[in-house]
Design an enzyme around this catalytic site. Structure first.
Site, short mmCIF file in Angstrom:
data_model
loop_
_atom_site.label_atom_id
_atom_site.label_comp_id
_atom_site.label_asym_id
_atom_site.label_seq_id
_atom_site.Cartn_x
_atom_site.Cartn_y
_atom_site.Cartn_z
N HIS A 18 44.29 39.99 33.84
CA HIS A 18 45.12 41.07 34.39
C HIS A 18 45.66 40.60 35.74
O HIS A 18 44.92 40.53 36.72
CB HIS A 18 44.23 42.32 34.52
CG HIS A 18 44.89 43.50 35.16
ND1 HIS A 18 44.18 44.58 35.63
CD2 HIS A 18 46.19 43.78 35.39
CE1 HIS A 18 45.02 45.47 36.13
NE2 HIS A 18 46.24 45.01 36.01
N MET A 64 44.29 39.23 42.01
CA MET A 64 45.04 40.03 43.00
C MET A 64 45.55 39.13 44.11
O MET A 64 44.83 38.24 44.57
CB MET A 64 44.13 41.09 43.61
CG MET A 64 43.46 41.98 42.60
SD MET A 64 42.40 43.17 43.44
CE MET A 64 41.65 43.95 42.01
N MET A 89 47.53 41.14 38.94
CA MET A 89 48.08 42.10 39.88
C MET A 89 48.75 41.30 40.99
O MET A 89 48.28 41.24 42.14
CB MET A 89 46.94 43.00 40.42
CG MET A 89 46.48 44.00 39.37
SD MET A 89 44.84 44.64 39.71
CE MET A 89 43.85 43.40 38.90
N ASP A 122 42.15 50.81 31.78
CA ASP A 122 41.42 50.12 32.84
C ASP A 122 41.32 50.99 34.09
O ASP A 122 42.33 51.40 34.65
CB ASP A 122 42.20 48.83 33.16
CG ASP A 122 41.57 47.97 34.25
OD1 ASP A 122 40.42 48.22 34.64
OD2 ASP A 122 42.25 47.02 34.68
N ASP A 124 40.43 40.01 36.81
CA ASP A 124 41.39 40.66 37.69
C ASP A 124 41.85 39.73 38.80
O ASP A 124 41.08 39.43 39.72
CB ASP A 124 40.75 41.91 38.32
CG ASP A 124 40.54 43.02 37.31
OD1 ASP A 124 41.55 43.47 36.73
OD2 ASP A 124 39.39 43.42 37.09
N SER A 149 34.97 44.07 33.16
CA SER A 149 35.76 43.50 34.26
C SER A 149 34.85 42.75 35.22
O SER A 149 34.00 43.33 35.90
CB SER A 149 36.48 44.62 35.01
OG SER A 149 36.91 44.12 36.26
N MET A 182 46.81 51.71 33.27
CA MET A 182 45.92 51.81 34.43
C MET A 182 45.51 53.27 34.63
O MET A 182 46.35 54.17 34.72
CB MET A 182 46.63 51.34 35.71
CG MET A 182 46.83 49.84 35.82
SD MET A 182 45.38 48.83 35.51
CE MET A 182 44.26 49.36 36.83
N HIS A 238 37.42 40.64 31.01
CA HIS A 238 38.59 41.06 31.79
C HIS A 238 38.54 40.41 33.17
O HIS A 238 37.54 40.52 33.88
CB HIS A 238 38.58 42.58 31.90
CG HIS A 238 39.80 43.18 32.52
ND1 HIS A 238 40.95 43.43 31.81
CD2 HIS A 238 40.04 43.60 33.79
CE1 HIS A 238 41.85 43.97 32.62
NE2 HIS A 238 41.33 44.08 33.83
C1 DX5 Z 1 41.33 47.55 39.27
C2 DX5 Z 1 41.03 46.53 38.22
C3 DX5 Z 1 40.00 46.97 37.27
C4 DX5 Z 1 38.65 47.24 37.91
C5 DX5 Z 1 37.89 48.22 37.05
O1 DX5 Z 1 42.41 47.12 40.02
O2 DX5 Z 1 42.19 46.25 37.47
O3 DX5 Z 1 39.86 46.08 36.18
O4 DX5 Z 1 37.88 46.06 38.08
O5 DX5 Z 1 36.71 48.59 37.68
P1 DX5 Z 1 36.00 49.97 37.38
O6 DX5 Z 1 35.71 50.00 35.90
O7 DX5 Z 1 34.79 49.93 38.24
O8 DX5 Z 1 36.99 51.05 37.76
ZN ZN Z 2 41.96 45.12 35.58
#
Ligand code: DX5
Ligand code: ZN
Length: 214
Positions: A64, A35, A66, A173, A33, A6, A135, A31
């Site tokens: 991903h 947001m 969010m 994740d 993320d 990620s 998750m 990956h």
């Molecule tokens: C959280 C993200 C994850 C996050 C994982 O909202 O979706 O992908 O970056 O990070 P670690 O592996 O440090 O929990």
């Molecule tokens: Zn993620």
């Protein structure tokens, strides 16, 4: 085991260097993320960053989202270079329509479940999915503690996939490391996402290999 590091835990001041490290590593995908500060209480980055990453890597981009209303960004995300589009079940009023639109746009369709959302919410769409993302933390931040019910949830999802003959892969994740990753592997996970465990390690490429060996 497949591994999807990620990027959220990467050094954004040196993104080229971080991507080059992943390119040389055995990571199976990257990956990403996204947001929006509405679906989750944090804001990360958007299309310009995804486009920049896509330009510098051949690895598939596992995006991903969010965000609320992910269905509004399907073509845009495809054009930015996404391979897999992960939408949250909780963010989609018309999940079946959104899954079909993602596939029609030429991407792989994945649905993500928050820790509080049961596997049964996917019973009627599982046949159409390429991937389910479980998750194992509440989304919004990297470096959080693993919620251990994700192990049983992975097992239940594996049962659903086997019972229905779905081809969906299971990705997990949040809070993944060697210990939690081993439990997830035993429960039937196919892909591990890892942020802090990879990027905060002294040797990220070796951390990826340790997860791959689970
Ligand atoms: C959280 C993200 C994850 C996050 C994982 O909202 O979706 O992908 O970056 O990070 P670690 O592996 O440090 O929990
Ligand atoms: Zn993620």
């Amino acid at each position: 085991m497949l591994v999807s590091p990620s990027l959220l835990s990467a050094d954004f001041g040196n993104l080229d260097r971080e991507i080059d490290m992943l390119n040389r590593s055995n990571a199976d995908m990257i990956h990403i993320d996204v947001m929006d500060g509405v679906f989750v209480p944090n804001i990360s980055f958007g299309f310009p960053v995804i486009e920049a990453v896509a330009k510098r890597t051949e690895k598939p981009l596992d995006v991903h989202l969010m965000i609320v209303h992910p269905q509004n960004y399907i073509e845009r995300l495809r054009d930015a270079g996404a391979t897999i589009m992960n939408v949250h079940q909780e963010a989609c009023l018309h999940l079946d329509r959104t899954i079909n639109a993602i596939k029609k746009a030429g991407m792989k369709a994945a649905v993500t479940l928050n820790p509080s959302t049961p596997v049964m919410m996917l019973e009627d769409v599982i046949a159409d999915l390429d991937m389910v993302l479980v998750m194992s933390v509440n989304p919004g931040f990297s470096g959080q503690k693993f919620i251990s019910n994700a192990v049983e949830k992975t097992r239940r999802l594996r049962e659903l996939i086997e019972r229905t003959g779905s081809k969906a892969l299971i990705e997990v994740d949040g809070g993944v490391n060697e210990v939690t990753g081993a439990a997830l592997a035993e429960a039937g996970a196919d892909i591990l996402v890892a942020g802090n465990y990879v990027f905060k390690s002294d040797n990220p490429a070796e951390a990826i290999d340790r997860l791959k060996a689970l």
